[in-house]
Scaffold this active site. Structure first.
Site, PDB file in Angstrom:
ATOM      1  CE  LYS A  68       2.767  15.957   3.862  1.00 56.41           C
ATOM      2  NZ  LYS A  68       3.015  14.571   3.437  1.00 56.41           N
ATOM      3  CG  ASN A  69       4.137  13.404   6.868  1.00 57.25           C
ATOM      4  OD1 ASN A  69       3.237  13.540   6.022  1.00 57.25           O
ATOM      5  ND2 ASN A  69       5.402  13.519   6.595  1.00 57.25           N
TER       6      ASN A  69
ATOM      7  NE  ARG B  19       4.587   6.191  -0.633  1.00 54.65           N
ATOM      8  CZ  ARG B  19       4.558   4.955  -1.103  1.00 54.65           C
ATOM      9  NH1 ARG B  19       4.293   4.777  -2.374  1.00 54.65           N
ATOM     10  NH2 ARG B  19       4.751   3.945  -0.324  1.00 54.65           N
TER      11      ARG B  19
ATOM     12  CB  CYS C 264       6.230   9.032  -5.591  1.00 53.07           C
ATOM     13  SG  CYS C 264       7.415   9.081  -4.265  1.00 53.07           S
TER      14      CYS C 264
ATOM     15  NE  ARG D 163       7.869   6.796  -0.244  1.00 53.28           N
ATOM     16  CZ  ARG D 163       7.204   7.956  -0.129  1.00 53.28           C
ATOM     17  NH1 ARG D 163       7.255   8.818  -1.113  1.00 53.28           N
ATOM     18  NH2 ARG D 163       6.463   8.220   0.919  1.00 53.28           N
ATOM     19  N   PRO D 164       8.107   0.886  -1.844  1.00 49.90           N
ATOM     20  CG  PRO D 164       9.676  -0.729  -1.235  1.00 49.90           C
ATOM     21  CD  PRO D 164       9.553   0.673  -1.736  1.00 49.90           C
TER      22      PRO D 164
ATOM     23  CG  ASP E 242       8.968  -4.642   1.378  1.00 54.93           C
ATOM     24  OD1 ASP E 242       8.885  -3.419   1.131  1.00 54.93           O
ATOM     25  OD2 ASP E 242       9.944  -5.156   1.929  1.00 54.93           O
ATOM     26  CG  LEU E 243       9.482  -3.137   5.359  1.00 59.05           C
ATOM     27  CD1 LEU E 243      10.260  -1.903   5.824  1.00 59.05           C
ATOM     28  CD2 LEU E 243      10.191  -4.404   5.817  1.00 59.05           C
TER      29      LEU E 243
ATOM     30  CG  ASP F 102       9.888  14.319   5.142  1.00 57.97           C
ATOM     31  OD1 ASP F 102       8.894  14.001   5.824  1.00 57.97           O
ATOM     32  OD2 ASP F 102      10.327  13.627   4.204  1.00 57.97           O
TER      33      ASP F 102
ATOM     34  CB  ILE G 187      15.383   8.032   4.284  1.00 55.55           C
ATOM     35  CG1 ILE G 187      16.011   8.441   5.613  1.00 55.55           C
ATOM     36  CG2 ILE G 187      13.999   7.414   4.477  1.00 55.55           C
ATOM     37  CD1 ILE G 187      16.191   7.316   6.625  1.00 55.55           C
TER      38      ILE G 187
ATOM     39  NE  ARG H 247       0.770  15.534  -2.339  1.00 56.51           N
ATOM     40  CZ  ARG H 247       0.848  14.270  -2.667  1.00 56.51           C
ATOM     41  NH1 ARG H 247       1.361  13.950  -3.830  1.00 56.51           N
ATOM     42  NH2 ARG H 247       0.429  13.332  -1.876  1.00 56.51           N
TER      43      ARG H 247
HETATM   44  C1  EPZ Z   1       6.676   8.777   5.758  1.00 57.71           C
HETATM   45  O1  EPZ Z   1       6.643   8.096   4.516  1.00 57.71           O
HETATM   46  C2  EPZ Z   1       6.361  10.230   5.441  1.00 57.71           C
HETATM   47  N1  EPZ Z   1       5.025  10.321   4.862  1.00 57.71           N
HETATM   48  C3  EPZ Z   1       7.398  10.782   4.467  1.00 57.71           C
HETATM   49  O2  EPZ Z   1       7.102  12.153   4.261  1.00 57.71           O
HETATM   50  C4  EPZ Z   1       8.772  10.672   5.113  1.00 57.71           C
HETATM   51  O3  EPZ Z   1       9.750  11.128   4.201  1.00 57.71           O
HETATM   52  C5  EPZ Z   1       9.042   9.201   5.482  1.00 57.71           C
HETATM   53  O4  EPZ Z   1       7.993   8.713   6.341  1.00 57.71           O
HETATM   54  C6  EPZ Z   1      10.377   9.027   6.200  1.00 57.71           C
HETATM   55  O5  EPZ Z   1      10.390   9.799   7.352  1.00 57.71           O
HETATM   56  C7  EPZ Z   1       3.946  10.261   5.688  1.00 57.71           C
HETATM   57  O6  EPZ Z   1       4.087  10.110   6.886  1.00 57.71           O
HETATM   58  C8  EPZ Z   1       2.602  10.399   5.040  1.00 57.71           C
HETATM   59  P1  EPZ Z   1       8.971   4.965   5.308  1.00 57.71           P
HETATM   60  P2  EPZ Z   1       6.698   6.468   4.496  1.00 57.71           P
HETATM   61  O7  EPZ Z   1       8.063   3.803   5.241  1.00 57.71           O
HETATM   62  O8  EPZ Z   1       5.987   5.930   5.662  1.00 57.71           O
HETATM   63  C9  EPZ Z   1      11.375   1.997   2.529  1.00 57.71           C
HETATM   64  C10 EPZ Z   1       6.713  14.088   3.025  1.00 57.71           C
HETATM   65  O9  EPZ Z   1       7.456  14.759   2.300  1.00 57.71           O
HETATM   66  N2  EPZ Z   1      10.243   1.098   2.724  1.00 57.71           N
HETATM   67  O10 EPZ Z   1       9.530   5.373   6.632  1.00 57.71           O
HETATM   68  O11 EPZ Z   1       6.288   6.042   3.149  1.00 57.71           O
HETATM   69  C11 EPZ Z   1      11.000   3.261   1.766  1.00 57.71           C
HETATM   70  O12 EPZ Z   1      11.052   3.020   0.365  1.00 57.71           O
HETATM   71  C12 EPZ Z   1       6.750  12.586   2.940  1.00 57.71           C
HETATM   72  O13 EPZ Z   1       5.926  14.563   3.875  1.00 57.71           O
HETATM   73  C13 EPZ Z   1      10.341  -0.217   2.260  1.00 57.71           C
HETATM   74  O14 EPZ Z   1      11.357  -0.607   1.697  1.00 57.71           O
HETATM   75  O15 EPZ Z   1       8.263   6.240   4.662  1.00 57.71           O
HETATM   76  C14 EPZ Z   1      12.043   4.237   2.214  1.00 57.71           C
HETATM   77  O16 EPZ Z   1      13.236   4.018   1.490  1.00 57.71           O
HETATM   78  C15 EPZ Z   1       7.697  12.094   1.858  1.00 57.71           C
HETATM   79  N3  EPZ Z   1       9.290  -1.049   2.423  1.00 57.71           N
HETATM   80  C16 EPZ Z   1      12.275   3.852   3.679  1.00 57.71           C
HETATM   81  O17 EPZ Z   1      11.799   2.514   3.806  1.00 57.71           O
HETATM   82  C17 EPZ Z   1       8.138  -0.654   3.065  1.00 57.71           C
HETATM   83  O18 EPZ Z   1       7.209  -1.474   3.214  1.00 57.71           O
HETATM   84  C18 EPZ Z   1      11.513   4.716   4.676  1.00 57.71           C
HETATM   85  O19 EPZ Z   1      10.161   4.749   4.263  1.00 57.71           O
HETATM   86  C19 EPZ Z   1       8.051   0.672   3.534  1.00 57.71           C
HETATM   87  C20 EPZ Z   1       9.117   1.526   3.360  1.00 57.71           C
END
Ligand code: EPZ
Length: 432
Positions: free
Chosen positions: A22-23, A93, A117, A122-123, A125-126, A307, A329, A399
């Protein structure tokens, strides 16, 4: 609202086909926006999130056909709408991944902020900082990201403050059509990010350092079409491996990629599970009458994936001894703890860690799903607990898990979906 009724205590035995990830499929579908030629994806899982992404891209003007099961042809030649609306983004998201491609190809994008969520704020900003570094003008107004750039984005040297899968994906997609070279430092290395980069290369992008923390992208004027097969879902594979281990069974995971699951396999072996590569994928067998307790800390790839944390906790709930599970994470990814405790799990929170005192048996109960992976952790617990467990809010599961009941029933699980009346809550799906 559908629910699942599970009569647990039956060891799973048989073979489970692993679906496409999915991801990986979600960002890959967004990558179609980068080209006016067709991107054809195969091995796309049939999931609620994929249907939501189809709806989102469709309203942008992407023409999507489904020439064969699991095959989607995405044609973005006639994209005419650059807005991703709140009503779609709030349910998923990953919608935010249209931002980079729209901005890079069309110079404009208006994307609803996804909101938080169940597992965290889940910001994004990056994501926004990376796009701004490439010359985008970003404004947050009325709950939307308004992004624009005059002419093409410019290549830039970007260092992410923390590893982010989505921010890396948005940035690498945007960089493919930017003018000049973009270097992404502290980039995510997840296999799903690598799969996206491979597809972008097949479309004509110049991407180097795939699989490392430093991605280098030389922008090109346009991208062509491509054929790409979505990689196997390592989290789905790990989930069913955990179900086999927790029920004392033996399952072959067809299509599973051991090379993408090293940290998970290592943890399973420490728990006393026999994991072997087979010509078709991976076989998982619980060789001991009771699993051994294992400490797990979630990390970015190639560490133990967040995950898989809920699934590991369900396994450890019935292991011999005390396990400590630390989620590093997301700030709130312990929603499954109270529900597992209602099934008799001995879990206490110690600072940011869950301390699991293994019990001989979990007890069946009525439980509620809160997010995608918490739900499947409860399914694993229910499969292990003798008696009837009812899991509510099954839409969370739909989902991310294709044909879950079918795949588990084929291995002897007694699991039944009880259709419910679609209530208001059904539609209020949380973004994951
Ligand atoms: C992806 O989410 C996956 N979703 C998530 O899977 C997965 O848990 C996550 O990566 C970590 O591996 C998809 O790929 C669709 P991140 P993503 O940006 O991209 C913080 C599932 O169950 N962060 O790597 O949203 C964030 O809050 C889902 O299939 C910022 O602070 O994850 C988190 O604490 C859940 N600012 C950490 O970084 C930002 O701009 C990692 O988030 C972006 C993220």
């Amino acid at each position: 609202m559908d629910k699942l009724v599970i009569h647990g205590g039956v060891p799973l035995r048989g073979a489970i086909p692993v679906s496409g990830a999915k991801n990986a499929a979600l960002p890959l579908m967004c990558a179609a926006l980068l080209s006016d030629s067709t991107l054809t994806l195969s091995n796309v899982p049939e999931l609620a999130d994929i249907r939501t992404m189809k709806k989102l891209l469709g309203q942008h003007g992407v023409r999507i056909t489904n020439p064969a099961p699991g095959v989607y042809a995405l044609d973005a030649a006639a994209v005419d709408n650059f807005t991703a609306p709140y009503e779609l983004v709030r349910t998923m998201r990953a919608s935010v991944l249209v931002l980079g491609p729209l901005l890079s190809r069309f110079g404009a994008a208006k994307v609803s902020l996804p909101g938080g969520c169940a597992i965290g704020t889940r910001p994004i900003d990056l994501h926004l900082k990376a796009l701004a570094a490439m010359g985008a003008v970003i404004e947050l107004k009325d709950g939307y990201v308004h992004a624009a750039c005059s002419g093409r984005l410019k290549g830039a040297e970007i260092t992410f403050d923390k590893v982010s899968v989505g921010a890396t994906e948005n940035a690498v997609m945007a960089a493919t059509l930017a003018e000049g070279k973009t270097t992404l430092h502290n980039a995510a290395r997840e296999p799903e990010v690598q799969d996206l980069c491979q597809a972008l290369k097949a479309m004509g992008a110049s991407v180097h350092g795939i699989g490392t923390s430093t991605l280098v992208v030389e922008g090109v004027k346009r991208l062509g079409g491509a054929w790409h097969t979505v990689i196997a879902d390592r989290i789905e594979a790990g989930t069913y491996a955990a179900a086999a281990a927790a029920t004392g069974g033996e399952v072959e995971l067809i299509g599973a990629r051991a090379d993408l699951m090293q940290a998970v396999i290592a943890a399973f072996i420490r728990a006393g599970v026999e994991v072997k590569e087979t010509p078709r994928g991976l076989s998982v067998r619980n060789t001991c009458k009771r699993l051994r307790s294992v400490d797990v800390t979630t990390e970015v790839y190639p560490g133990f994936p967040t995950d898989m944390q809920a699934q590991a906790m369900a396994m450890m709930a019935i292991a011999e001894g005390v396990s400590r599970i630390s989620e590093t994470i997301f700030e709130n990814r312990y929603m499954h703890v109270p529900e597992l405790s209602r099934m008799g799990a001995g879990i206490t929170m110690d600072g940011g860690e869950a301390v699991i005192h293994g019990v001989a048996e979990l007890k069946p109960a009525e439980v509620m799903a809160t997010d995608l992976r918490a739900s499947v952790g409860l399914v694993i617990a229910a499969l292990a607990a003798r008696g009837e467990t009812t899991l509510h809010r099954v839409y969370h599961l739909d989902r991310g898990y294709e044909r879950l009941e079918e795949k588990l029933s084929a291995c002897g699980a007694r699991i039944e979906r009880v259709p419910g009346t679609a209530g208001a809550e059904d539609r209020l799906e949380e973004a994951a």
